[in-house]
Design a protein around this motif. Structure first.
Motif, PDB file in Angstrom:
ATOM      1  N   GLU A  82       0.829  -1.198   0.000  1.00  6.49           N
ATOM      2  CA  GLU A  82       0.000   0.000   0.000  1.00  6.49           C
ATOM      3  C   GLU A  82       0.869   1.257   0.000  1.00  6.49           C
ATOM      4  O   GLU A  82       0.544   2.249  -0.678  1.00  6.49           O
ATOM      5  N   LYS A  85     -13.004   8.659  -6.808  1.00  7.06           N
ATOM      6  CA  LYS A  85     -13.637   7.340  -6.684  1.00  7.06           C
ATOM      7  C   LYS A  85     -13.367   6.690  -5.332  1.00  7.06           C
ATOM      8  O   LYS A  85     -14.184   5.895  -4.856  1.00  7.06           O
ATOM      9  N   THR A  86     -12.230   7.001  -4.703  1.00  9.90           N
ATOM     10  CA  THR A  86     -11.993   6.424  -3.380  1.00  9.90           C
ATOM     11  C   THR A  86     -12.645   7.261  -2.291  1.00  9.90           C
ATOM     12  O   THR A  86     -13.054   6.725  -1.259  1.00  9.90           O
ATOM     13  N   PRO A 125     -17.155   6.529  -3.692  1.00  9.25           N
ATOM     14  CA  PRO A 125     -17.449   5.503  -4.703  1.00  9.25           C
ATOM     15  C   PRO A 125     -18.917   5.434  -5.088  1.00  9.25           C
ATOM     16  O   PRO A 125     -19.246   4.960  -6.183  1.00  9.25           O
ATOM     17  N   GLN A 180     -13.842   3.545   1.620  1.00 10.61           N
ATOM     18  CA  GLN A 180     -12.820   3.040   0.712  1.00 10.61           C
ATOM     19  C   GLN A 180     -11.482   3.752   0.888  1.00 10.61           C
ATOM     20  O   GLN A 180     -10.467   3.321   0.341  1.00 10.61           O
ATOM     21  N   ARG A 181     -11.478   4.822   1.650  1.00 15.25           N
ATOM     22  CA  ARG A 181     -10.267   5.622   1.824  1.00 15.25           C
ATOM     23  C   ARG A 181      -9.610   5.346   3.180  1.00 15.25           C
ATOM     24  O   ARG A 181      -8.413   5.088   3.259  1.00 15.25           O
ATOM     25  N   ARG A 228     -20.414   3.786   1.868  1.00 10.79           N
ATOM     26  CA  ARG A 228     -19.073   3.454   1.373  1.00 10.79           C
ATOM     27  C   ARG A 228     -18.234   4.705   1.162  1.00 10.79           C
ATOM     28  O   ARG A 228     -17.063   4.615   0.812  1.00 10.79           O
ATOM     29  N   HIS A 259     -16.125   8.073   1.880  1.00 12.91           N
ATOM     30  CA  HIS A 259     -15.301   8.761   2.888  1.00 12.91           C
ATOM     31  C   HIS A 259     -15.858  10.156   3.140  1.00 12.91           C
ATOM     32  O   HIS A 259     -15.765  10.674   4.255  1.00 12.91           O
TER      33      HIS A 259
END
Length: 530
Positions: free
Chosen positions: A391, A419-420, A423, A478-479, A503, A505
């Protein structure tokens, strides 16, 4: 006191020393190297510079040394060496040097400045030239991408200057028509949007005047006689968000304060009632936030019953972008300076994403001033401390992509974040956020922010927090994974932890989790009596 060196990056590269043009090297690569060092304003690894400008099987290191020797003759003076190099890195010391495009960008970031028509016309004339003209093909694809981004930044600045000239209150009507035509040619969508917004604002003002008496009934019910919750029902937010945001934007008061290192921080207050101070987080802008599908509705709702205080992080928004220190300690000092400037004695803090760690550090340093903490999407340690080697490698790769592609027309680089961060956002929201990112920070600062966030570590401070604390976190973020939010809450004595069904952040206006977030925060403040 300024040096006697002026460098122009608009048009062909030009260097003037003590009022006389300095002869530049005939080598286009050497000129491109100087432009790159001056424009980026930071040291670069020698290996990276060799990759950018010289191909194998040539001797890149020797070529770099030769180019630097030529450039030193141009910009170094007996009093000061401008080309600063050691065995690993090369940079340009630009302190006190007049650099045309940098100075124009700095002026345009001072959004509350009252610029004269003459100054704006001078900037417009300079920005008509192609930035870094004649340097195409001097480096590899990465250099070409950087060159494109620099030119796009100059184009955006040109559009901004044309807009200010076209709408300047002191401009003669006939001359204003000329600037409006030029603005429309350069940015037809922006000019049309301005006209539409002006018409809509006039209509909203008239409508607000007609319905002002019924506003409280629409928000809280005709029989409401108690303190409202943190936010009205989401359906009401959707129905009223345009007029409320417009009213909040008009009522917003923007000011500036100066930190010890001379960095100017832009802050804004809106609303009335007990104060609520939001710690800055990256990707905010005191003006543009109000049109945001992310922040706009929430901020407007908060300002209905609180004196809501926000400020832009150093390095982005309306605060100074050209800053040497972009570190966690500097972020905390910015918060301290804003709170002191507004003479806030005791108040709750709202911390989002990395703003949560800043809020925690401030609360530990100033327990007598913080009455409560509301933390959302936060973490106690950055990716350099907790991420796996794989990562960390991905994050390093994104740093490079950010610096080279953030400011280009291609939104793919910024879309990595969109997108992160969100999403489940709509396509329209993602498009808005892609463009918003480019307008809030420079490519260089966007990369510096990511690096600074990786070094955050307040794990040893969690147990020292004494303020009542609410921690909220999206279950499927997702972040920043949910585990980091849970660790944050478990480390703070008696903290309340509330996971949210999302989902994202960053919560967006249309999702139910946002309403739960606002109502939970409002209930927390009421129950704590803060």
């Amino acid at each position: 006191m300024r040096d006697t060196i002026q460098i122009s990056l608009l048009g062909e590269l030009r260097v003037t020393v003590e009022g006389q043009p300095a002869p530049l090297p005939a080598s286009r690569k050497a000129r491109a190297l100087l432009a790159f060092l001056v424009a980026t304003g930071r040291p670069h690894r020698r290996e990276r510079l060799c990759e950018l400008f010289w191909d194998l099987p040539d001797d890149p290191k020797a070529s770099l040394r030769w180019a630097l020797s030529k450039l030193r003759r141009v910009v170094d003076t007996p009093e000061r060496a401008r080309i600063v190099a050691d065995r690993e890195r090369v940079g340009f010391d630009h302190e006190g040097v007049e650099i045309d495009i940098r100075d124009i960008h700095a002026q345009l970031r001072l959004r509350d400045a009252r610029r004269s028509i003459d100054d704006l016309e001078h900037m417009a004339q300079r920005l008509e030239q192609v930035a870094l003209d004649g340097l195409d093909g001097a480096g590899d694809e990465a250099f070409e991408s950087w060159l494109t981004a620099e030119r796009e930044d100059a184009r955006v600045a040109h559009v901004d200057v044309l807009r200010q000239l076209a709408t300047h209150p002191q401009m003669e009507p006939f001359t204003a028509q000329k600037w409006r035509r030029l603005w429309r040619e350069a940015d037809p969508e922006g000019a049309e949007a301005y006209d539409a917004a002006l018409e809509a604002e006039t209509e909203r003002a008239a409508q607000a005047a007609r319905t002002d008496q019924g506003t409280r009934g629409e928000w809280f019910g005709e029989d409401a006689d108690t303190t409202p919750a943190f936010a009205p029902p989401l359906a009401n937010v959707a129905r009223k968000k345009i007029s409320v945001r417009g009213q909040a934007l008009r009522a917003q008061r923007i000011g500036f304060c100066e930190v010890k290192d001379k960095t100017k921080i832009a802050y804004a207050t809106v609303g009335s009632g007990p104060p609520l101070l939001k710690a800055a987080n990256w990707l905010n802008h005191l003006e543009f936030d109000w049109s945001s599908p992310i922040w706009g509705g929430s901020f407007a709702a908060i300002s209905q019953y609180r004196t809501f205080v926000r400020y832009d992080e150093r390095g982005c928004g309306l605060s100074d972008w050209d800053v040497k220190d972009l570190s966690f300690d500097a972020f905390v000092e910015d918060l301290e300076t804003v709170a002191d400037k507004l003479e806030l004695e005791r108040f709750p803090l709202l911390g989002i994403s990395q703003g949560a760690a800043v809020s925690i550090e401030y609360a530990v340093r100033h327990p007598e001033r913080v009455s409560g903490l509301i933390l959302f999407g936060g973490y106690s340690a950055g990716w350099r401390h907790l991420a796996s080697p794989e990562e960390q490698a991905r994050r390093e790769a994104v740093l490079t992509l950010t610096e080279l592609g953030w400011g280009t027309d291609n939104p793919a680089y910024r879309h990595i974040f969109s997108k992160t961060f969100m999403p489940d956002a709509t396509a329209a929201d993602l498009d808005w956020f892609d463009e918003f990112q480019r307008r809030t920070a420079s490519p260089k600062n966007a990369a510096r922010f990511q690096d600074a966030f990786g070094h955050i570590d307040v794990r040893d401070r969690l147990s020292q927090v004494r303020a009542p604390t609410l921690v909220m976190h999206s279950k499927y973020d997702q972040r920043i994974p949910l585990e980091q939010g849970r660790a944050l809450a478990s480390g703070i004595p008696n903290a309340l932890f509330v996971p949210l069904e999302s989902r994202n952040h960053i919560l967006v206006n249309h999702e139910p989790a946002l309403q739960v977030c606002l109502e939970t925060a409002g209930q927390f403040l009421q129950e704590m009596g803060i």
